[in-house]
Scaffold this motif. Sequence first.
Motif, PDB file in Angstrom:
ATOM      1  N   VAL A 197       3.357  -1.081   7.204  1.00 25.61           N
ATOM      2  CA  VAL A 197       1.787   0.631   6.733  1.00 25.61           C
ATOM      3  C   VAL A 197       0.952   0.203   7.629  1.00 25.61           C
ATOM      4  O   VAL A 197       0.931   0.497   8.508  1.00 25.61           O
ATOM      5  CB  VAL A 197       1.947   0.624   5.857  1.00 25.61           C
ATOM      6  CG1 VAL A 197       0.957   2.127   5.767  1.00 25.61           C
ATOM      7  CG2 VAL A 197       3.489   1.669   4.765  1.00 25.61           C
ATOM      8  N   TYR A 233       4.122  -2.575   0.388  1.00 27.87           N
ATOM      9  CA  TYR A 233       3.546  -1.518   0.729  1.00 27.87           C
ATOM     10  C   TYR A 233       5.219  -0.083  -0.045  1.00 27.87           C
ATOM     11  O   TYR A 233       5.971  -0.354   0.386  1.00 27.87           O
ATOM     12  CB  TYR A 233       3.585  -1.180   1.961  1.00 27.87           C
ATOM     13  CG  TYR A 233       2.717  -2.069   2.768  1.00 27.87           C
ATOM     14  CD1 TYR A 233       1.791  -1.732   2.536  1.00 27.87           C
ATOM     15  CD2 TYR A 233       3.561  -3.106   3.477  1.00 27.87           C
ATOM     16  CE1 TYR A 233       0.404  -2.856   3.215  1.00 27.87           C
ATOM     17  CE2 TYR A 233       2.485  -3.832   4.121  1.00 27.87           C
ATOM     18  CZ  TYR A 233       1.523  -3.872   3.962  1.00 27.87           C
ATOM     19  OH  TYR A 233      -0.097  -4.664   4.899  1.00 27.87           O
ATOM     20  N   ALA A 236       5.542   5.799  -1.540  1.00 30.23           N
ATOM     21  CA  ALA A 236       4.732   6.689  -1.633  1.00 30.23           C
ATOM     22  C   ALA A 236       3.787   6.509  -0.122  1.00 30.23           C
ATOM     23  O   ALA A 236       3.324   7.267   0.141  1.00 30.23           O
ATOM     24  CB  ALA A 236       3.933   6.727  -3.231  1.00 30.23           C
ATOM     25  N   VAL A 237       3.591   5.104  -0.482  1.00 32.87           N
ATOM     26  CA  VAL A 237       2.359   4.623   0.872  1.00 32.87           C
ATOM     27  C   VAL A 237       2.596   4.883   1.832  1.00 32.87           C
ATOM     28  O   VAL A 237       2.625   5.135   2.701  1.00 32.87           O
ATOM     29  CB  VAL A 237       1.657   3.132   0.292  1.00 32.87           C
ATOM     30  CG1 VAL A 237       1.314   2.528   1.586  1.00 32.87           C
ATOM     31  CG2 VAL A 237       0.808   3.510  -1.155  1.00 32.87           C
ATOM     32  N   LEU A 239       5.667   6.717   2.833  1.00 33.83           N
ATOM     33  CA  LEU A 239       6.370   7.921   3.223  1.00 33.83           C
ATOM     34  C   LEU A 239       5.260   9.247   3.672  1.00 33.83           C
ATOM     35  O   LEU A 239       4.927   9.179   4.682  1.00 33.83           O
ATOM     36  CB  LEU A 239       6.578   8.443   2.677  1.00 33.83           C
ATOM     37  CG  LEU A 239       8.649   7.986   2.434  1.00 33.83           C
ATOM     38  CD1 LEU A 239       9.054   8.239   0.732  1.00 33.83           C
ATOM     39  CD2 LEU A 239       9.276   8.194   2.864  1.00 33.83           C
ATOM     40  N   GLU A 240       3.838   8.548   3.323  1.00 30.24           N
ATOM     41  CA  GLU A 240       2.713   8.712   3.335  1.00 30.24           C
ATOM     42  C   GLU A 240       2.134   8.672   4.666  1.00 30.24           C
ATOM     43  O   GLU A 240       1.433   9.554   5.852  1.00 30.24           O
ATOM     44  CB  GLU A 240       1.954   9.145   2.775  1.00 30.24           C
ATOM     45  CG  GLU A 240       0.456   9.624   2.912  1.00 30.24           C
ATOM     46  CD  GLU A 240       0.780  11.186   2.791  1.00 30.24           C
ATOM     47  OE1 GLU A 240       1.433  12.064   1.927  1.00 30.24           O
ATOM     48  OE2 GLU A 240       0.056  11.379   4.315  1.00 30.24           O
ATOM     49  N   ALA A 241       2.100   7.658   5.180  1.00 28.50           N
ATOM     50  CA  ALA A 241       2.099   7.311   6.533  1.00 28.50           C
ATOM     51  C   ALA A 241       2.163   7.743   7.802  1.00 28.50           C
ATOM     52  O   ALA A 241       2.267   8.073   8.670  1.00 28.50           O
ATOM     53  CB  ALA A 241       2.099   5.665   6.712  1.00 28.50           C
ATOM     54  N   ARG A 243       4.416  10.956   7.215  1.00 24.05           N
ATOM     55  CA  ARG A 243       4.170  12.065   7.032  1.00 24.05           C
ATOM     56  C   ARG A 243       2.696  12.435   8.219  1.00 24.05           C
ATOM     57  O   ARG A 243       2.961  12.971   8.577  1.00 24.05           O
ATOM     58  CB  ARG A 243       4.043  12.720   6.112  1.00 24.05           C
ATOM     59  CG  ARG A 243       4.368  14.085   5.575  1.00 24.05           C
ATOM     60  CD  ARG A 243       3.865  14.111   3.269  1.00 24.05           C
ATOM     61  NE  ARG A 243       5.591  14.293   3.326  1.00 24.05           N
ATOM     62  CZ  ARG A 243       5.608  13.126   2.200  1.00 24.05           C
ATOM     63  NH1 ARG A 243       5.280  12.175   1.511  1.00 24.05           N
ATOM     64  NH2 ARG A 243       7.060  13.061   2.034  1.00 24.05           N
ATOM     65  N   SER A 244       1.954  11.365   8.425  1.00 17.85           N
ATOM     66  CA  SER A 244       0.314  11.581   8.901  1.00 17.85           C
ATOM     67  C   SER A 244       0.582  10.690  10.052  1.00 17.85           C
ATOM     68  O   SER A 244      -0.374  11.134  10.840  1.00 17.85           O
ATOM     69  CB  SER A 244      -0.515  11.222   7.599  1.00 17.85           C
ATOM     70  OG  SER A 244       0.036   9.917   8.032  1.00 17.85           O
ATOM     71  N   ILE A 280       8.442  15.186   6.801  1.00 16.01           N
ATOM     72  CA  ILE A 280       8.694  14.079   7.897  1.00 16.01           C
ATOM     73  C   ILE A 280      10.375  14.618   8.848  1.00 16.01           C
ATOM     74  O   ILE A 280      11.374  14.448   8.219  1.00 16.01           O
ATOM     75  CB  ILE A 280       9.234  12.783   6.936  1.00 16.01           C
ATOM     76  CG1 ILE A 280       7.602  12.442   5.905  1.00 16.01           C
ATOM     77  CG2 ILE A 280       8.938  11.688   8.052  1.00 16.01           C
ATOM     78  CD1 ILE A 280       8.458  11.180   4.815  1.00 16.01           C
TER      79      ILE A 280
END
Length: 346
Positions: A197, A233, A236-237, A239-241, A243-244, A280
């Motif tokens: 990540v 990682y 959740a970490v 997939l959030e990375a 997403r953003s 995503i």
Amino acid sequence: MLDLFSLSREELHRHLDELGDFHRYVADQVFDWVYRKHANSFADMTNISLSNRNRLAAVFSLELPSVADLQTSIDGTVKLLIELQDGRKVETVHIPELHRATLCVSTQVGCKLGCRFCRTGKMGFVRHLGTSEIVAQVVLARRMFGDKENVTNVVFMGMGEPLDNDDHLLAALAILGDDRGLAQSPRRTTVSTAGLVPKLDRLLERPTIGIAVSLNATRDDLRGWLMPVNRTYPLAVLLEALRSFPLPKRRRFTIEYILFAGLNDEPKHARELVTLLHGIPAKVNLIPYNENGIEGLSAPTEDRVQAFFEALAERGLQVNVRKRRGADIAAACGQLATVGTKTAGR
Ligand code: SF4
């Protein structure tokens, strides 16, 4: 001697500037000879003056790693065993198809991440490849298989985690993409990561490059068992990375999902995957596991693969099933490994 394959055209120009008495266009000429006309020596570069050719030959090396072995699959896939200058070896795989040909490139000898399903992971980490060793795999393939039409796509899915060797990866991408050299289209170039990540942002330096993420599970317990990187990682970490991540418009991540019989290939896993990927921009590559003698892992049935495919497609995900290529020569996904002078994993 300076390894020419480690230098961008701008870096070469700066070196020539320091040497003195080289016109700016000499760096362009050298790139043209090396990457387009496939010159093996400065003596071949006949539009450069003899004295400058001699000066170049005294400073820069054009030596490439050697091809120690070559195996051809019944489906036309070719696996090259590349011997590096220190005797270490990596594998590069050429996969011809009807309208394209993909080169699968390695970035490390071995790998630190130890994914359970991967022969490279079983080797442990030996060392990073240098920039020139990454570039050289594409140069060798272009010289062996013919030029652009025979190596249209480059994917960093060979041995090693590319983002663990990010400096050399990015330097190599700059050289490969130079339009005075190999002119490898960034849109036909993909970097695949197991999910390091903090290093994802490095790919913003090459925003049009394709990004693939090896996901393989919808729950942390299974993903952590398959891919130890998930303990650092978790889903959740990661997939959030994603997403953003500021992906350019109309671009999507490729989500790689290896299907293992009885572990992650049931319809409920497909539904969970759809939920996880919500928000995503992604397309999914389903990869039926290539059995490679690793205990506890087996290939899914064709029915399971089809049902998984349909479960994703009917929920609106763009999904593709990757064909098995090169399995008979251990060149398929997860099968690459080198030990000493021999190829393992068969
Ligand atoms: S799958 Fe990729 S990241 Fe995982 S061990 Fe193999 S080479 Fe390393």
